[in-house]
Design an enzyme around this catalytic site. Structure first.
Site, PDB file in Angstrom:
ATOM      1  N   TYR A   1       0.785  -1.273   0.024  1.00 47.97           N
ATOM      2  CA  TYR A   1      -0.146   0.168  -0.185  1.00 47.97           C
ATOM      3  C   TYR A   1       0.724   1.125   0.152  1.00 47.97           C
ATOM      4  O   TYR A   1       0.505   2.327  -0.281  1.00 47.97           O
ATOM      5  CB  TYR A   1      -1.096   0.065   1.144  1.00 47.97           C
ATOM      6  CG  TYR A   1      -2.040  -0.994   1.313  1.00 47.97           C
ATOM      7  CD1 TYR A   1      -2.072  -1.882   0.264  1.00 47.97           C
ATOM      8  CD2 TYR A   1      -2.894  -1.357   2.374  1.00 47.97           C
ATOM      9  CE1 TYR A   1      -3.047  -2.862   0.383  1.00 47.97           C
ATOM     10  CE2 TYR A   1      -3.730  -2.143   2.440  1.00 47.97           C
ATOM     11  CZ  TYR A   1      -3.915  -2.959   1.513  1.00 47.97           C
ATOM     12  OH  TYR A   1      -4.888  -4.176   1.477  1.00 47.97           O
TER      13      TYR A   1
ATOM     14  N   HIS B   1       0.023 -11.755   1.800  1.00 45.70           N
ATOM     15  CA  HIS B   1      -0.891 -11.087   1.075  1.00 45.70           C
ATOM     16  C   HIS B   1      -1.551 -11.840  -0.184  1.00 45.70           C
ATOM     17  O   HIS B   1      -2.920 -11.728  -0.012  1.00 45.70           O
ATOM     18  CB  HIS B   1      -0.221  -9.693   0.372  1.00 45.70           C
ATOM     19  CG  HIS B   1      -1.140  -8.622   0.319  1.00 45.70           C
ATOM     20  ND1 HIS B   1      -0.648  -7.221   0.384  1.00 45.70           N
ATOM     21  CD2 HIS B   1      -2.365  -8.707  -0.105  1.00 45.70           C
ATOM     22  CE1 HIS B   1      -1.878  -6.495   0.219  1.00 45.70           C
ATOM     23  NE2 HIS B   1      -2.780  -7.314  -0.095  1.00 45.70           N
TER      24      HIS B   1
HETATM   25  N1  LIG Z   1      -6.005  -8.500   1.560  1.00 43.21           N
HETATM   26  C1  LIG Z   1      -6.329  -7.813   0.434  1.00 43.21           C
HETATM   27  O1  LIG Z   1      -5.945  -8.362  -1.024  1.00 43.21           O
HETATM   28  C2  LIG Z   1      -7.133  -6.695   0.336  1.00 43.21           C
HETATM   29  C3  LIG Z   1      -7.813  -6.139  -0.782  1.00 43.21           C
HETATM   30  C4  LIG Z   1      -8.778  -5.095  -0.675  1.00 43.21           C
HETATM   31  C5  LIG Z   1      -8.797  -4.377   0.430  1.00 43.21           C
HETATM   32  N2  LIG Z   1      -8.163  -4.904   1.687  1.00 43.21           N
HETATM   33  C6  LIG Z   1      -8.301  -4.112   2.902  1.00 43.21           C
HETATM   34  O2  LIG Z   1      -9.698  -4.037   3.175  1.00 43.21           O
HETATM   35  C7  LIG Z   1      -9.971  -2.607   3.346  1.00 43.21           C
HETATM   36  C8  LIG Z   1     -11.255  -2.301   2.994  1.00 43.21           C
HETATM   37  O3  LIG Z   1     -11.603  -2.681   1.441  1.00 43.21           O
HETATM   38  P1  LIG Z   1     -11.564  -1.400   0.636  1.00 43.21           P
HETATM   39  O4  LIG Z   1     -10.692  -0.425   0.698  1.00 43.21           O
HETATM   40  O5  LIG Z   1     -11.793  -1.966  -0.711  1.00 43.21           O
HETATM   41  O6  LIG Z   1     -12.839  -0.285   1.027  1.00 43.21           O
HETATM   42  P2  LIG Z   1     -14.564  -0.670   1.392  1.00 43.21           P
HETATM   43  O7  LIG Z   1     -14.323  -0.404   2.913  1.00 43.21           O
HETATM   44  O8  LIG Z   1     -15.028  -1.735   0.886  1.00 43.21           O
HETATM   45  O9  LIG Z   1     -14.888   0.662   0.942  1.00 43.21           O
HETATM   46  C9  LIG Z   1     -14.875   0.845  -0.801  1.00 43.21           C
HETATM   47  C10 LIG Z   1     -15.248   2.396  -0.766  1.00 43.21           C
HETATM   48  O10 LIG Z   1     -16.537   2.930  -0.281  1.00 43.21           O
HETATM   49  C11 LIG Z   1     -16.637   4.313   0.384  1.00 43.21           C
HETATM   50  N3  LIG Z   1     -17.224   4.342   1.711  1.00 43.21           N
HETATM   51  C12 LIG Z   1     -16.997   3.813   2.807  1.00 43.21           C
HETATM   52  N4  LIG Z   1     -17.752   3.958   3.894  1.00 43.21           N
HETATM   53  C13 LIG Z   1     -18.815   4.812   3.010  1.00 43.21           C
HETATM   54  C14 LIG Z   1     -19.712   5.113   3.607  1.00 43.21           C
HETATM   55  N5  LIG Z   1     -20.119   5.190   4.696  1.00 43.21           N
HETATM   56  N6  LIG Z   1     -20.831   5.901   2.736  1.00 43.21           N
HETATM   57  C15 LIG Z   1     -20.514   6.022   1.339  1.00 43.21           C
HETATM   58  N7  LIG Z   1     -19.288   5.648   0.916  1.00 43.21           N
HETATM   59  C16 LIG Z   1     -18.519   4.753   1.493  1.00 43.21           C
HETATM   60  C17 LIG Z   1     -14.882   4.592   0.371  1.00 43.21           C
HETATM   61  O11 LIG Z   1     -15.046   5.905  -0.352  1.00 43.21           O
HETATM   62  P3  LIG Z   1     -14.394   7.261   0.428  1.00 43.21           P
HETATM   63  O12 LIG Z   1     -12.860   6.895   0.941  1.00 43.21           O
HETATM   64  O13 LIG Z   1     -14.408   8.213  -0.646  1.00 43.21           O
HETATM   65  O14 LIG Z   1     -15.467   7.407   1.730  1.00 43.21           O
HETATM   66  C18 LIG Z   1     -14.299   3.746  -0.036  1.00 43.21           C
HETATM   67  O15 LIG Z   1     -13.514   3.884  -1.054  1.00 43.21           O
HETATM   68  C19 LIG Z   1      -8.771  -2.049   2.635  1.00 43.21           C
HETATM   69  O16 LIG Z   1      -8.486  -0.630   2.809  1.00 43.21           O
HETATM   70  C20 LIG Z   1      -7.655  -2.896   2.863  1.00 43.21           C
HETATM   71  O17 LIG Z   1      -7.404  -2.501   4.229  1.00 43.21           O
HETATM   72  C21 LIG Z   1      -7.510  -6.042   1.500  1.00 43.21           C
END
Ligand SMILES: NC(=O)c1ccc[n+]([C@@H]2O[C@H](COP(=O)([O-])OP(=O)(O)OC[C@H]3O[C@@H](n4cnc5c(N)ncnc54)[C@H](OP(=O)(O)O)[C@@H]3O)[C@@H](O)[C@H]2O)c1
Length: 276
Positions: free
Chosen positions: A47, A105
């Protein structure tokens, strides 16, 4: 805060994710969410924001021992020497002596799984890591990891949202005394237009984001949530003051589709388990 137990680990059920969060936002948001009740932070070497996550932790004023911090070793660092050096580098950037959870990962067949699991055990034995786990592993790889490890493998972090069925991984985790950690809860924004989720949200006077996160934690699964907005971070944490009914849980489960997986990068993704 609600915790999920897995073997000897106790993991806060809601974590703050930092994927696609540029350094300055990561520092601001990590410091903010910790000062406002979050106790679980998820980052990764790839990241590119471990240093700012570390600075956000320092700035928050919350004791390190009160925070559950996860990072992930990138696949290019799986050979033994590179693995150990990369963990030391992560700890330096994060400004801490240990992480609470260290994950592989993605799978990487170029290095024997035994070598990867051996390195996880080695850094844990050295006190650099409290717990070890995997991410994006299928059920066969989960079983192999557990068999190869002296220490418990406490989680498999996978894509999980209403459009993907993860029953095989959930069942395997249960049998192996592991937890499951969900990423991509918002299905890359797809949940926000969903009529079923909208109706359930209206019933509870909650947002769709809160309904989806609640649906995850109510299954005993750890939910990760990312946002660069302080307001949304507060909203996403308010999921422990209501409950979805069995019918509502089932209606959300019924949204799963055979082609609902979003994250499957070529060259990294394993052969995924079929949706049960
Ligand atoms: N292990 C892996 O391969 C892997 C892969 C992907 C992710 N991850 C981990 O999982 C975490 C979560 O996944 P993700 O980053 O894809 O995010 P997510 O929590 O699924 O959120 C996706 C998008 O939704 C928006 N959002 C969040 N809360 C909201 C709300 N209350 N209302 C409206 N929109 C909202 C955010 O935009 P804004 O920022 O503009 O609010 C964000 O970009 C990652 O940050 C990472 O730490 C791990």
């Amino acid at each position: 805060m609600t915790f999920v137990s897995a073997n000897d680990a106790s993991i806060p059920a809601l974590g703050f994710g930092t994927f696609r969060v540029p350094g300055p936002d990561a520092e601001r948001m990590v410091s903010h969410v910790l000062a406002n009740g979050y106790r679980h932070i998820d980052t990764a070497q790839i990241y590119g924001n471990e240093a700012e996550v570390g600075e956000g932790i320092r700035r928050s004023g919350i004791a390190r021992s009160d925070i559950f911090l996860t990072t992930k070793v990138w696949v290019a660092n799986y050979k033994h020497e590179a693995f150990i050096a990369s963990v030391d580098e992560s700890l330096g950037k994060l400004k801490t002596d240990y992480v609470d959870l260290l994950l592989l990962h993605w799978p990487n067949e170029a290095v024997p799984l035994a070598e990867q699991i051996g390195a996880l055990n080695e850094v844990a034995r050295a006190g650099k890591v409290r717990h070890i786990g995997v991410s994006n592993f299928n059920t066969v790889l989960m079983q192999q990891s557990v068999a190869l490890s002296s220490l418990p493998i406490v989680t498999n972090q996978v894509e999980y949202h209403p459009y993907i069925g993860q029953t095989p991984v959930l069942r395997a985790a249960n049998q192996l005394d592991m937890s499951v950690t969900a990423y991509y809860a918002m299905a890359d924004g797809k949940v926000f237009d969903d009529a079923v989720l909208k109706a359930i949200a209206a019933t509870h006077g909650k947002s769709i984001a809160q309904i989806v996160l609640r649906w995850i934690v109510q299954q005993g699964v750890i939910a990760l949530s990312k946002t660069v907005s302080e307001h949304r971070a507060r909203e996403n944490a308010a999921i422990f003051d209501f409950e979805l009914s069995p019918d509502e849980m089932a209606a959300i489960h019924a949204l799963a589709k055979a082609d609902g997986r979003i994250v499957s990068p070529e060259g990294l993704a394993p052969v995924w388990d079929k949706m049960a």
